[in-house]
Motif scaffolding. Structure first.
Motif, PDB file in Angstrom:
ATOM      1  N   THR A  65     139.558   5.795 -74.146  1.00 42.36           N
ATOM      2  CA  THR A  65     140.001   4.395 -74.150  1.00 42.36           C
ATOM      3  C   THR A  65     139.213   3.600 -75.188  1.00 42.36           C
ATOM      4  N   ILE A  66     137.874   3.774 -75.172  1.00 40.37           N
ATOM      5  CA  ILE A  66     137.024   3.029 -76.110  1.00 40.37           C
ATOM      6  C   ILE A  66     137.339   3.446 -77.550  1.00 40.37           C
ATOM      7  N   LEU A  67     137.564   4.732 -77.756  1.00 40.73           N
ATOM      8  CA  LEU A  67     137.880   5.224 -79.105  1.00 40.73           C
ATOM      9  C   LEU A  67     139.176   4.597 -79.621  1.00 40.73           C
ATOM     10  N   ILE A  68     140.172   4.506 -78.724  1.00 37.57           N
ATOM     11  CA  ILE A  68     141.458   3.899 -79.122  1.00 37.57           C
ATOM     12  C   ILE A  68     141.256   2.424 -79.460  1.00 37.57           C
ATOM     13  N   ILE A 114     138.483   0.957 -80.481  1.00 35.87           N
ATOM     14  CA  ILE A 114     137.755   0.837 -81.751  1.00 35.87           C
ATOM     15  C   ILE A 114     138.708   1.098 -82.922  1.00 35.87           C
ATOM     16  N   SER A 115     139.600   2.052 -82.738  1.00 34.75           N
ATOM     17  CA  SER A 115     140.565   2.377 -83.803  1.00 34.75           C
ATOM     18  C   SER A 115     141.466   1.171 -84.094  1.00 34.75           C
ATOM     19  N   ILE A 116     141.931   0.523 -83.011  1.00 30.37           N
ATOM     20  CA  ILE A 116     142.815  -0.646 -83.196  1.00 30.37           C
ATOM     21  C   ILE A 116     142.092  -1.728 -83.994  1.00 30.37           C
ATOM     22  N   VAL A 117     140.830  -2.015 -83.585  1.00 31.74           N
ATOM     23  CA  VAL A 117     140.056  -3.067 -84.257  1.00 31.74           C
ATOM     24  C   VAL A 117     139.833  -2.677 -85.729  1.00 31.74           C
ATOM     25  N   THR A 118     139.510  -1.401 -85.965  1.00 31.61           N
ATOM     26  CA  THR A 118     139.247  -0.940 -87.343  1.00 31.61           C
ATOM     27  C   THR A 118     140.495  -1.110 -88.217  1.00 31.61           C
ATOM     28  N   VAL A 119     141.632  -0.709 -87.672  1.00 39.36           N
ATOM     29  CA  VAL A 119     142.885  -0.827 -88.427  1.00 39.36           C
ATOM     30  C   VAL A 119     143.159  -2.291 -88.768  1.00 39.36           C
TER      31      VAL A 119
END
Lengths: 307, 293
Positions: free
Chosen positions: B37-40, B42-47
């Motif tokens: 969940t946290i990885l997803i 972080i990915s959203i924020v990074t994108v």
């Protein structure tokens, strides 16, 4: 209606299982703690709910009230509790001298009355403090909890207890003030059968040991036969006593084994037949009342539509 | 994803034929681990950050919409640099510390006072039917009035000051606490009150032992929400009055059309909001540990 004074006198001495309490026969010789004499009750501008109802509550005696749904059983309890006054008749408390401080009356409601922010022990203690203006000793609290098989659950919050444990705790809150009369308003209806039977035994033993006069309102005839000394059948509204059965099982009954006995089944059957008659009368009265309302609505409807 | 046979219930709908309904919670929905969940997230924020940084640099896009113009939307790198400057004073930037302190302290003081007054008023009115009948229409009318419209009146009394920020927060938080405490006091089952009365409890004991704790618990349950409202009110008051605080900085930033500073302040405010609400959440859960389990 006269109510006994509740001045602080002595610390209540609740008898433990090791101390033999007054026997049933000893209590029966005493006069009624509270007596309802020909009481009637009607809400303002409404039909009579209770009509010429009489009842004697004696120490250590359990009286059951059964009747059709909505007949006014709970109203009778509210009259006994002094939450309402009878429109006719009277409710009289005995003025026997108090040798120990006993609170006149407590009630165990159908709904949960445990305060969720207090532990089980604090809930019981609060009920004692309200009536005696002092705290229960930790030893007494532990003794009370052990008495209903809840030893060790004193520090638990209500949400941590099962349904049965909550009901046991609620029962303790009702007996902690050492009442002369205990009113039970369908207190076990939410419990499963095995839990209910176990609780019946504990409650029966404790009220006998403490000499508490009990009035139990219930829909469950098996429950009434299990823990009552007398069962009164009430009519449909206005509620009045139409039948009475003495329960011949004495003070040292085993509630679980009792249910297998032919006597139990026979008494249950007799009560069921009497209750069924009242339920049918109640249904007939409700059907007649609905017909009157429909007729009035029909007239009003025709008036509105100009027909 | 495993579905047990027990979890499937055959139910007949009004339409006729049997349909399958999966009972709530029976499907293993927790298969997504906390780490995933946290990885997803972080990915959203990074994108989003990468898109924010580089999409406005694509030639020709700026003509399509101001949303692609760095003048209006700035960029994450410039905002990060600005936030660093606000906390360190680098590049001659103004230090945000004193501003932040005034905003947060006035929000905390205003929320505390609003919660206390609102809870007390809610308890009082829930316990007295006549008082409720007399005062409730006034309270409903004040609640329906946008509190921002009252800030100029508050300024007349207190000027552009710390007090104005606090009173603005009090005005908003009061009603949040009041309506909850009122409902809490009214929600008490009649059996609870009757029980205390049967035990010889006085009217005061009914309030102190039963109604009061219920009302306070209900009021306390909205502490995180009250904290958010308190912060919003203080920032709004600072924007309107110009009194030193994050709100006044925001006002300056927008008047100078400084997108980087505006975004920086909004992000700082968001972080402050999340931190205060999280703390309020923890306090509430600790105090009301007996509730809602």
């Amino acid at each position: 209606m006269s109510t006994p004074a509740t001045g602080d006198m002595t610390v209540p001495t609740m008898m433990t299982s090791d101390e033999p309490g007054p026997s049933r026969s000893a209590f029966s010789e005493r006069e009624a703690v509270i007596e309802v004499r020909n009481a009637s009750f009607a809400y303002p501008n409404s039909a009579t709910v209770i009509k010429e109802f009489s009842l004697r509550v004696e120490p250590g005696r359990v009286i059951g009230l059964v009747g059709p749904s909505g007949c006014g059983k709970s109203t009778i309890l509210s009259l006994l509790a002094g939450l309402r006054s009878p429109t006719e008749g009277e409710i009289v408390w005995s003025d026997e001298p108090q040798t120990e401080h006993r609170h006149p009356l407590t009630m165990l409601f159908q709904k949960d009355t445990l305060l969720p922010w207090l532990t089980a022990a604090d809930n019981v203690d609060l009920h004692y403090r309200l009536t005696h203006s002092k705290d229960q000793t930790p030893e007494r609290l532990h003794e009370l909890f052990t008495m209903v098989g809840l030893g060790g659950a004193e520090r638990a919050y209500p949400y941590e207890l099962s349904g049965g444990m909550r009901r046991r705790t609620a029962f303790l809150t009702a007996v902690a003030p050492n009442p002369r009369v205990l009113l039970l308003d369908e207190p076990f209806s939410s419990l499963d059968e095995p839990t209910r039977v176990a609780l019946h035994q504990d409650i029966f033993d404790i009220v006998k040991r403490m000499g508490i006069g009990v009035v139990l309102v219930t829909h469950d005839l098996a429950e009434a036969v299990s823990i009552c000394d007398e069962v009164l059948i009430l009519s449909a509204r206005p509620a009045t006593i139409v039948g009475s059965e003495e329960v011949p099982f004495g003070d040292s009954r085993n509630v679980q084994h009792l249910r297998e006995s032919p006597q139990f089944l026979e008494l249950y059957g007799r009560l069921w037949r009497q209750l069924t008659i009242q339920i049918e009368k109640s249904r007939a009265a409700q059907t007649a009342a609905s017909a009157v309302v429909d007729t009035k609505r029909g007239r009003w409807g025709r008036l509105k539509s100009g027909r | 994803m495993a579905v047990s046979t027990d979890s499937i219930r055959r139910v007949r709908t009004n339409g006729g034929g049997p349909t399958l309904r999966v009972s709530k919670g029976s499907v293993d929905r927790s298969s997504l681990s906390r780490r995933s969940t946290i990885l997803i997230q972080i990915s959203i924020v990074t994108v989003l950050l990468v898109a924010w940084e580089f999409v406005p640099q694509i030639p020709g896009l700026q003509q399509l919409s101001p949303a692609f113009d760095p003048y209006f939307v700035s960029s994450p790198s410039r905002i990060a640099e600005c936030i660093w400057g606000l906390f360190t004073g680098a590049n001659g930037s103004v230090l945000i510390g004193p501003y932040l302190w005034l905003t947060v302290s006035s929000a905390l003081v205003g929320t505390a006072i609003g919660m206390l007054l609102g809870s007390f008023a809610g308890l009082l009115l829930s316990n007295s039917e006549s008082l409720n009948r007399i005062l409730r229409p006034f309270l409903v009318a004040i609640n329906a009035t946008p509190r921002i419209a009252l800030i100029p009146i508050i300024v007349l009394f207190f000027g552009a000051s710390f007090e104005t920020s606090v009173v603005s927060a009090v005005l908003v938080v009061f009603f949040v606490a009041f309506f909850n405490a009122f409902e809490g006091g009214r929600s008490v089952a009649p059996e609870l009150v009757q029980n205390v009365q049967l035990l010889g409890g006085s009217r005061w004991q009914v309030v102190s032992r039963v109604r009061g704790p219920f009302a306070l618990a209900w009021a306390f349950a909205v502490l995180p929400l009250a904290m958010t409202f308190g912060l919003i009110s203080v920032v709004t008051a600072e924007i309107l009055t110009g009194f030193k605080g994050i709100g006044s900085l925001l006002s300056i930033a927008t008047s100078q059309a400084n997108a980087t500073l505006t975004f920086s302040l909004v992000i700082i405010l968001a972080v402050v909001g999340v931190v205060t609400v999280t703390i309020a959440d923890k306090i509430r859960d600790r105090v009301l540990h007996w509730w809602g389990k």
